[in-house]
Scaffold this motif. Sequence first.
Motif, PDB file in Angstrom:
ATOM      1  N   LEU A 509     114.732  54.395   6.044  1.00 13.63           N
ATOM      2  CA  LEU A 509     116.000  53.762   6.660  1.00 13.63           C
ATOM      3  C   LEU A 509     115.533  52.474   7.504  1.00 13.63           C
ATOM      4  O   LEU A 509     116.070  51.390   7.573  1.00 13.63           O
ATOM      5  CB  LEU A 509     116.780  54.781   7.677  1.00 13.63           C
ATOM      6  N   GLU A 510     114.512  52.711   8.282  1.00 16.07           N
ATOM      7  CA  GLU A 510     113.914  51.521   9.023  1.00 16.07           C
ATOM      8  C   GLU A 510     113.665  50.400   8.030  1.00 16.07           C
ATOM      9  O   GLU A 510     113.868  49.155   8.251  1.00 16.07           O
ATOM     10  CB  GLU A 510     112.824  51.847   9.991  1.00 16.07           C
ATOM     11  N   ALA A 511     113.113  50.869   6.893  1.00 12.88           N
ATOM     12  CA  ALA A 511     112.676  49.736   6.045  1.00 12.88           C
ATOM     13  C   ALA A 511     113.994  48.865   5.423  1.00 12.88           C
ATOM     14  O   ALA A 511     113.947  47.571   5.393  1.00 12.88           O
ATOM     15  CB  ALA A 511     111.809  50.091   4.856  1.00 12.88           C
ATOM     16  N   MET A 512     115.013  49.705   5.328  1.00 12.18           N
ATOM     17  CA  MET A 512     116.266  49.316   4.778  1.00 12.18           C
ATOM     18  C   MET A 512     117.002  48.385   5.717  1.00 12.18           C
ATOM     19  O   MET A 512     117.174  47.066   5.425  1.00 12.18           O
ATOM     20  CB  MET A 512     117.247  50.287   4.526  1.00 12.18           C
ATOM     21  N   PHE A 513     116.922  48.811   7.016  1.00 11.92           N
ATOM     22  CA  PHE A 513     117.583  48.008   8.368  1.00 11.92           C
ATOM     23  C   PHE A 513     116.466  46.542   8.385  1.00 11.92           C
ATOM     24  O   PHE A 513     117.215  45.565   8.784  1.00 11.92           O
ATOM     25  CB  PHE A 513     117.837  48.534   9.415  1.00 11.92           C
ATOM     26  N   ALA A 514     115.255  46.700   8.473  1.00  8.41           N
ATOM     27  CA  ALA A 514     114.427  45.682   8.504  1.00  8.41           C
ATOM     28  C   ALA A 514     114.487  44.552   7.631  1.00  8.41           C
ATOM     29  O   ALA A 514     114.447  43.556   8.109  1.00  8.41           O
ATOM     30  CB  ALA A 514     113.005  46.231   8.603  1.00  8.41           C
ATOM     31  N   SER A 515     115.036  44.793   6.498  1.00 10.38           N
ATOM     32  CA  SER A 515     115.147  43.895   5.444  1.00 10.38           C
ATOM     33  C   SER A 515     116.613  43.089   5.600  1.00 10.38           C
ATOM     34  O   SER A 515     116.850  41.981   4.809  1.00 10.38           O
ATOM     35  CB  SER A 515     115.369  44.545   4.159  1.00 10.38           C
ATOM     36  N   HIS A 516     117.490  43.356   6.558  1.00 10.79           N
ATOM     37  CA  HIS A 516     118.669  42.843   6.856  1.00 10.79           C
ATOM     38  C   HIS A 516     118.360  41.474   7.954  1.00 10.79           C
ATOM     39  O   HIS A 516     117.805  41.800   8.926  1.00 10.79           O
ATOM     40  CB  HIS A 516     119.832  43.741   7.356  1.00 10.79           C
ATOM     41  N   SER A 517     118.961  40.488   7.392  1.00  5.52           N
ATOM     42  CA  SER A 517     118.578  39.300   8.242  1.00  5.52           C
ATOM     43  C   SER A 517     119.758  38.969   9.527  1.00  5.52           C
ATOM     44  O   SER A 517     119.516  38.176  10.326  1.00  5.52           O
ATOM     45  CB  SER A 517     118.306  37.924   7.628  1.00  5.52           C
ATOM     46  N   GLN A 518     120.672  39.858   9.200  1.00  8.60           N
ATOM     47  CA  GLN A 518     121.845  39.706  10.268  1.00  8.60           C
ATOM     48  C   GLN A 518     121.396  40.248  11.601  1.00  8.60           C
ATOM     49  O   GLN A 518     120.715  41.285  11.647  1.00  8.60           O
ATOM     50  CB  GLN A 518     123.047  40.610   9.728  1.00  8.60           C
ATOM     51  N   ARG A 519     121.678  39.103  12.737  1.00 12.27           N
ATOM     52  CA  ARG A 519     121.226  39.596  14.039  1.00 12.27           C
ATOM     53  C   ARG A 519     122.322  39.705  14.875  1.00 12.27           C
ATOM     54  O   ARG A 519     122.133  40.445  16.074  1.00 12.27           O
ATOM     55  CB  ARG A 519     120.551  38.422  14.543  1.00 12.27           C
ATOM     56  N   THR A 520     123.631  39.321  14.480  1.00 13.66           N
ATOM     57  CA  THR A 520     124.724  39.348  15.406  1.00 13.66           C
ATOM     58  C   THR A 520     126.208  39.765  14.560  1.00 13.66           C
ATOM     59  O   THR A 520     125.930  39.569  13.473  1.00 13.66           O
ATOM     60  CB  THR A 520     125.193  38.132  16.170  1.00 13.66           C
ATOM     61  N   GLY A 521     127.183  39.999  15.537  1.00 13.60           N
ATOM     62  CA  GLY A 521     128.331  40.107  14.468  1.00 13.60           C
ATOM     63  C   GLY A 521     128.648  41.914  14.319  1.00 13.60           C
ATOM     64  O   GLY A 521     128.175  42.569  15.520  1.00 13.60           O
ATOM     65  N   ARG A 522     128.985  42.450  13.406  1.00 10.98           N
ATOM     66  CA  ARG A 522     129.522  43.565  13.294  1.00 10.98           C
ATOM     67  C   ARG A 522     128.543  44.281  12.000  1.00 10.98           C
ATOM     68  O   ARG A 522     128.861  43.538  10.787  1.00 10.98           O
ATOM     69  CB  ARG A 522     131.193  43.806  13.152  1.00 10.98           C
ATOM     70  N   MET A 523     128.382  45.489  11.913  1.00  4.77           N
ATOM     71  CA  MET A 523     127.786  45.916  10.535  1.00  4.77           C
ATOM     72  C   MET A 523     128.468  47.413  10.369  1.00  4.77           C
ATOM     73  O   MET A 523     128.482  48.246  11.539  1.00  4.77           O
ATOM     74  CB  MET A 523     126.103  46.138  10.811  1.00  4.77           C
TER      75      MET A 523
END
Length: 605
Positions: A509-523
């Motif tokens: 799960l951490e590897a999956m989230f680490a691959s996301h470049s989004q830093r602000t906004g909503r997920m």
Amino acid sequence: MHASDEEARFDAGQAGENHVAWRIAELFNDEWVMLRGYMTRAGENDLLMIGPAGIIAVEVKSVAGTVHVRDGVWTRDKYDRFDNLVERDLPIQDASGRSPSQQVNAVADALEQRLRVNKVQVPVRRAVILAHAKSMLGVVAHPGVDLLALAHDQDLYQRLVELVSAGSGQRVVDVALVEDIVRRDHEYQTARRMKRKPQAASSIQSPSETKAAVAIVPTSSMRPDDAAARASSDQFRPSAKLPTYHAPSELEARQARTLGQDLTRLVLDRTNADPAFEWEVRRKVSGHLQAGGTRVLKMAVDPVGAPDESALLKRLIAECRESVVLDDRVLTALVVPIAWRWTAREDGAGANALVTQADRNWLNTVAFDIRVQLRADGVWFSSHAYEGGRLLALDARLLHEALRRMEQKLEPEISELLPLELRPRSVPSWEVFYALAVVASDPDATLEVNSEHVQRSLERSLDGVAGAFELPASLASKSNDAVQVSAEGVWTLAQGVRHGRQLALRHLLEAMFASHSQRTGRMECWFTVDKMLRVHLLVCGSTTVAEQSYPLHTEEHPAAVFSQALSQAIAARVPRELDVHVNEVDAYDYRQHARAHGLTWIGRP
């Protein structure tokens, strides 16, 4: 072919079949039944899995070399021990000239016909698994089976889950009915073969543990005298002695009623618990496990009508499986989950390195530290690494035998408990395996291992366990930077494997989230649990959409376990500026969200 060659081929086939059976056993919970040696009118089946989601027939082949399949034609390229090509396109077939796909399809078709005669409309899925350590897949086109895989593939686990899940849209299979049909058909077909060829007698057996374990039985190609000799050897251990199904005896029924009454008394008297009486019940459960009397345990309580008694029995079984109660001591299995990443060097040095044993001196030092902290009589480690699923699936009697051997400072050396071979990977990836130990303690004292206080006191000893495996790997690869190791606590067997699996889930799960470049906004995150206890996760950010599936069939409460791991992964990897919303939904809503974000077949070209 000489007789010695035939015996060698038979031994290799049996070893491969045993390896595959134990390799896939961890996939199935106690709702599944594994049968070996099922005889149909079309021949003998290696492994047959019967469960609520469907039926899988497995053909196991132990062939070395590169295997090619072209429109149902199976061949292999043969290599010598120096990996030089010796022969090309050698046919892979049985004595009748049938390919592996033809063998498993013939058996599966015969079983489907037998089920239809009995008004059971269930498809039989077909799989061929290559068991040899030097098996490789070459050209594969139209193999003619639902699954073709290597036993040592890292993704075998996931592919088997997908194969089983492919039938999750069907109605639930009546496992007991199908098993009864298979047993009756096996007895009928075996009787027919005996009339034609008396040496062809075989037996079909099912696991003796509530967990889907493996029953190793003589196959039709074994001579009766060979079967008797092997049944008493270390390499051939039947896990059940009855060759055919028999109704419960009066003794078993009486034992089940008595045990059920004892469990009810423990539940009713939980506020004024009698330790002596609970110990007596525990001894009964342990005795049934060691004697193979799991039918008594299954008949003792009704899981629907008596959920409290059922939960208590499950706990006692789990505790008794991982301990041996003797007159003057108790032997308990301990494990250390080890996260491991061994990367092959870019210059190719040490590419063929292999580690099969940890450094014994390091382990002995750690064993002494654990003994002192637990105030135990003794602690002994195996120098091998093991898969968690194989440890959990091991028959209680065999596990107890392994613990007794380890107490004598010997390796377990049980054929069903094959150790891992650790090798460097060209693509860096973390793996989790387990170091196995046994602790001897006073039967009148309480052995406390899984509490936070004990884990804290044992934390400094973990570096020694990690170093015991890191040292030989570093020497083999001639590099101190190629190996990364982390030991994650000392636990009792079931709790340790569960802890290791949860750490592996959090890592994914951490590897999956680490691959996301989004830093602000909503997920937005949605997840659901399907009938096969797989958790499907859908993550939608402002710029990216991702979907992953995680098998959690070994967890009693998969949604709660996944939700906790997801929260930990989000806290570790997602920036605080990003607003994350997590929602558990049912299968229908999950599909609607996936469809809205183009992740179903509708949104694909």
